[in-house]
Design a protein around this motif. Structure first.
Motif, PDB file in Angstrom:
ATOM      1  N   GLY A  49       0.796  -1.219   0.000  1.00  0.00           N
ATOM      2  CA  GLY A  49       0.000   0.000   0.000  1.00  0.00           C
ATOM      3  C   GLY A  49       0.825   1.264   0.000  1.00  0.00           C
ATOM      4  O   GLY A  49       2.016   1.252   0.325  1.00  0.00           O
ATOM      5  N   TRP A  50       0.173   2.335  -0.386  1.00  0.00           N
ATOM      6  CA  TRP A  50       0.734   3.679  -0.275  1.00  0.00           C
ATOM      7  C   TRP A  50       0.008   4.403   0.861  1.00  0.00           C
ATOM      8  O   TRP A  50      -1.203   4.255   1.036  1.00  0.00           O
ATOM      9  CB  TRP A  50       0.557   4.461  -1.577  1.00  0.00           C
ATOM     10  CG  TRP A  50       1.542   4.110  -2.643  1.00  0.00           C
ATOM     11  CD1 TRP A  50       1.363   3.220  -3.659  1.00  0.00           C
ATOM     12  CD2 TRP A  50       2.864   4.639  -2.796  1.00  0.00           C
ATOM     13  NE1 TRP A  50       2.495   3.161  -4.439  1.00  0.00           N
ATOM     14  CE2 TRP A  50       3.428   4.030  -3.938  1.00  0.00           C
ATOM     15  CE3 TRP A  50       3.622   5.574  -2.093  1.00  0.00           C
ATOM     16  CZ2 TRP A  50       4.717   4.324  -4.385  1.00  0.00           C
ATOM     17  CZ3 TRP A  50       4.895   5.865  -2.538  1.00  0.00           C
ATOM     18  CH2 TRP A  50       5.437   5.241  -3.670  1.00  0.00           C
ATOM     19  N   PHE A  51       0.776   5.186   1.592  1.00  0.00           N
ATOM     20  CA  PHE A  51       0.254   6.010   2.663  1.00  0.00           C
ATOM     21  C   PHE A  51       0.785   7.430   2.460  1.00  0.00           C
ATOM     22  O   PHE A  51       1.711   7.645   1.684  1.00  0.00           O
ATOM     23  CB  PHE A  51       0.744   5.496   4.027  1.00  0.00           C
ATOM     24  CG  PHE A  51       0.261   4.125   4.385  1.00  0.00           C
ATOM     25  CD1 PHE A  51       0.818   2.985   3.814  1.00  0.00           C
ATOM     26  CD2 PHE A  51      -0.759   3.955   5.304  1.00  0.00           C
ATOM     27  CE1 PHE A  51       0.377   1.715   4.142  1.00  0.00           C
ATOM     28  CE2 PHE A  51      -1.213   2.694   5.653  1.00  0.00           C
ATOM     29  CZ  PHE A  51      -0.640   1.577   5.069  1.00  0.00           C
ATOM     30  N   ARG A  52       0.212   8.369   3.174  1.00  0.00           N
ATOM     31  CA  ARG A  52       0.748   9.722   3.135  1.00  0.00           C
ATOM     32  C   ARG A  52       0.567  10.398   4.487  1.00  0.00           C
ATOM     33  O   ARG A  52      -0.328  10.041   5.249  1.00  0.00           O
ATOM     34  CB  ARG A  52       0.071  10.557   2.038  1.00  0.00           C
ATOM     35  CG  ARG A  52      -1.401  10.842   2.260  1.00  0.00           C
ATOM     36  CD  ARG A  52      -1.988  11.535   1.035  1.00  0.00           C
ATOM     37  NE  ARG A  52      -3.403  11.872   1.235  1.00  0.00           N
ATOM     38  CZ  ARG A  52      -4.178  12.372   0.275  1.00  0.00           C
ATOM     39  NH1 ARG A  52      -3.681  12.596  -0.950  1.00  0.00           N
ATOM     40  NH2 ARG A  52      -5.439  12.660   0.526  1.00  0.00           N
ATOM     41  N   VAL A  66       4.035  13.837   2.565  1.00  0.00           N
ATOM     42  CA  VAL A  66       5.092  12.876   2.304  1.00  0.00           C
ATOM     43  C   VAL A  66       4.423  11.535   2.064  1.00  0.00           C
ATOM     44  O   VAL A  66       3.586  11.101   2.859  1.00  0.00           O
ATOM     45  CB  VAL A  66       6.089  12.781   3.470  1.00  0.00           C
ATOM     46  CG1 VAL A  66       7.164  11.736   3.167  1.00  0.00           C
ATOM     47  CG2 VAL A  66       6.727  14.145   3.732  1.00  0.00           C
ATOM     48  N   TYR A  67       4.774  10.886   0.973  1.00  0.00           N
ATOM     49  CA  TYR A  67       4.163   9.625   0.584  1.00  0.00           C
ATOM     50  C   TYR A  67       5.111   8.463   0.884  1.00  0.00           C
ATOM     51  O   TYR A  67       6.301   8.527   0.572  1.00  0.00           O
ATOM     52  CB  TYR A  67       3.802   9.655  -0.895  1.00  0.00           C
ATOM     53  CG  TYR A  67       2.568  10.475  -1.178  1.00  0.00           C
ATOM     54  CD1 TYR A  67       2.586  11.870  -1.063  1.00  0.00           C
ATOM     55  CD2 TYR A  67       1.361   9.870  -1.542  1.00  0.00           C
ATOM     56  CE1 TYR A  67       1.445  12.624  -1.291  1.00  0.00           C
ATOM     57  CE2 TYR A  67       0.215  10.617  -1.776  1.00  0.00           C
ATOM     58  CZ  TYR A  67       0.263  11.988  -1.654  1.00  0.00           C
ATOM     59  OH  TYR A  67      -0.875  12.736  -1.883  1.00  0.00           O
ATOM     60  N   ARG A  82      -0.435   9.780   9.696  1.00  0.00           N
ATOM     61  CA  ARG A  82      -0.272   9.086   8.433  1.00  0.00           C
ATOM     62  C   ARG A  82      -1.588   8.397   8.070  1.00  0.00           C
ATOM     63  O   ARG A  82      -2.248   7.812   8.933  1.00  0.00           O
ATOM     64  CB  ARG A  82       0.846   8.058   8.557  1.00  0.00           C
ATOM     65  CG  ARG A  82       1.221   7.419   7.238  1.00  0.00           C
ATOM     66  CD  ARG A  82       2.616   6.793   7.233  1.00  0.00           C
ATOM     67  NE  ARG A  82       3.246   6.636   8.504  1.00  0.00           N
ATOM     68  CZ  ARG A  82       4.561   6.723   8.686  1.00  0.00           C
ATOM     69  NH1 ARG A  82       5.348   7.006   7.657  1.00  0.00           N
ATOM     70  NH2 ARG A  82       5.101   6.534   9.879  1.00  0.00           N
ATOM     71  N   GLU A  83      -1.961   8.460   6.799  1.00  0.00           N
ATOM     72  CA  GLU A  83      -3.232   7.871   6.370  1.00  0.00           C
ATOM     73  C   GLU A  83      -3.028   6.978   5.150  1.00  0.00           C
ATOM     74  O   GLU A  83      -2.139   7.196   4.332  1.00  0.00           O
ATOM     75  CB  GLU A  83      -4.251   8.965   6.020  1.00  0.00           C
ATOM     76  CG  GLU A  83      -3.864   9.852   4.850  1.00  0.00           C
ATOM     77  CD  GLU A  83      -4.956  10.860   4.481  1.00  0.00           C
ATOM     78  OE1 GLU A  83      -5.995  10.904   5.145  1.00  0.00           O
ATOM     79  OE2 GLU A  83      -4.740  11.605   3.505  1.00  0.00           O
ATOM     80  N   TYR A 108      -8.850   1.978  -2.728  1.00  0.00           N
ATOM     81  CA  TYR A 108      -8.394   3.351  -2.521  1.00  0.00           C
ATOM     82  C   TYR A 108      -9.146   4.046  -1.388  1.00  0.00           C
ATOM     83  O   TYR A 108     -10.290   3.716  -1.085  1.00  0.00           O
ATOM     84  CB  TYR A 108      -8.611   4.160  -3.812  1.00  0.00           C
ATOM     85  CG  TYR A 108      -7.883   3.603  -5.007  1.00  0.00           C
ATOM     86  CD1 TYR A 108      -8.470   2.643  -5.825  1.00  0.00           C
ATOM     87  CD2 TYR A 108      -6.595   4.030  -5.316  1.00  0.00           C
ATOM     88  CE1 TYR A 108      -7.792   2.112  -6.916  1.00  0.00           C
ATOM     89  CE2 TYR A 108      -5.908   3.511  -6.409  1.00  0.00           C
ATOM     90  CZ  TYR A 108      -6.517   2.556  -7.205  1.00  0.00           C
ATOM     91  OH  TYR A 108      -5.837   2.040  -8.284  1.00  0.00           O
ATOM     92  N   ALA A 109      -8.488   5.037  -0.826  1.00  0.00           N
ATOM     93  CA  ALA A 109      -9.187   5.952   0.065  1.00  0.00           C
ATOM     94  C   ALA A 109     -10.170   6.768  -0.775  1.00  0.00           C
ATOM     95  O   ALA A 109      -9.887   7.066  -1.954  1.00  0.00           O
ATOM     96  CB  ALA A 109      -8.190   6.879   0.752  1.00  0.00           C
ATOM     97  N   ASP A 110     -11.290   7.131  -0.199  1.00  0.00           N
ATOM     98  CA  ASP A 110     -12.297   7.891  -0.942  1.00  0.00           C
ATOM     99  C   ASP A 110     -11.729   9.199  -1.498  1.00  0.00           C
ATOM    100  O   ASP A 110     -12.130   9.642  -2.574  1.00  0.00           O
ATOM    101  CB  ASP A 110     -13.492   8.196  -0.045  1.00  0.00           C
ATOM    102  CG  ASP A 110     -14.334   6.964   0.232  1.00  0.00           C
ATOM    103  OD1 ASP A 110     -15.155   7.005   1.170  1.00  0.00           O
ATOM    104  OD2 ASP A 110     -14.185   5.951  -0.484  1.00  0.00           O
TER     105      ASP A 110
END
Length: 122
Positions: free
Chosen positions: A35-38, A93-94, A45-46, A60-62
């Protein structure tokens, strides 16, 4: 543990695009969901997006759905995040990480890379 290196961030105007890369080293991603977070300044961090190991499943996040696309190349041990129609609120930051299972929004462990900065100007 899988070590990762994220890259591809930068400064872009609103409406622009960027493509992030996450390369695994030491070990491969193998059959893991990735996964990718940011993390934006002052925020937690989400989760952003996740992909199964054979790329059949993505989620995906909405907030990024229909604008971001996650993909992976297992032969290159690399996961990508194509970001289109960027907005100032995408500034963060990703990071990438292995997820604890498909469908999860939780990282498997607390082993994070250095991340890559994405800045979207109005």
């Amino acid at each position: 543990q899988v070590q990762v290196v994220e890259s591809g961030g930068g400064l872009v105007q609103a409406g622009g695009s960027l493509r992030l890369s996450c390369v695994a080293s030491g070990r491969t991603f193998g059959a893991s969901t990735v996964g990718w977070f940011r993390q934006a300044p002052g925020k937690e961090r989400e989760f952003v997006a996740g992909i199964s190991w054979i790329s059949i499943g993505t989620y995906y996040a909405d907030s990024v759905k229909f604008r971001f696309t996650i993909s992976r190349d297992n032969a290159k041990n690399t996961v990508y995040l194509q970001m289109n129609s960027l907005k100032p609120e995408d500034t963060a930051v990703y990071y990438c990480n292995v997820l604890d299972r498909y469908g999860s929004r939780v990282a498997l462990d607390d082993n994070w890379g250095q991340g890559t900065q994405v800045t979207v100007s109005p």
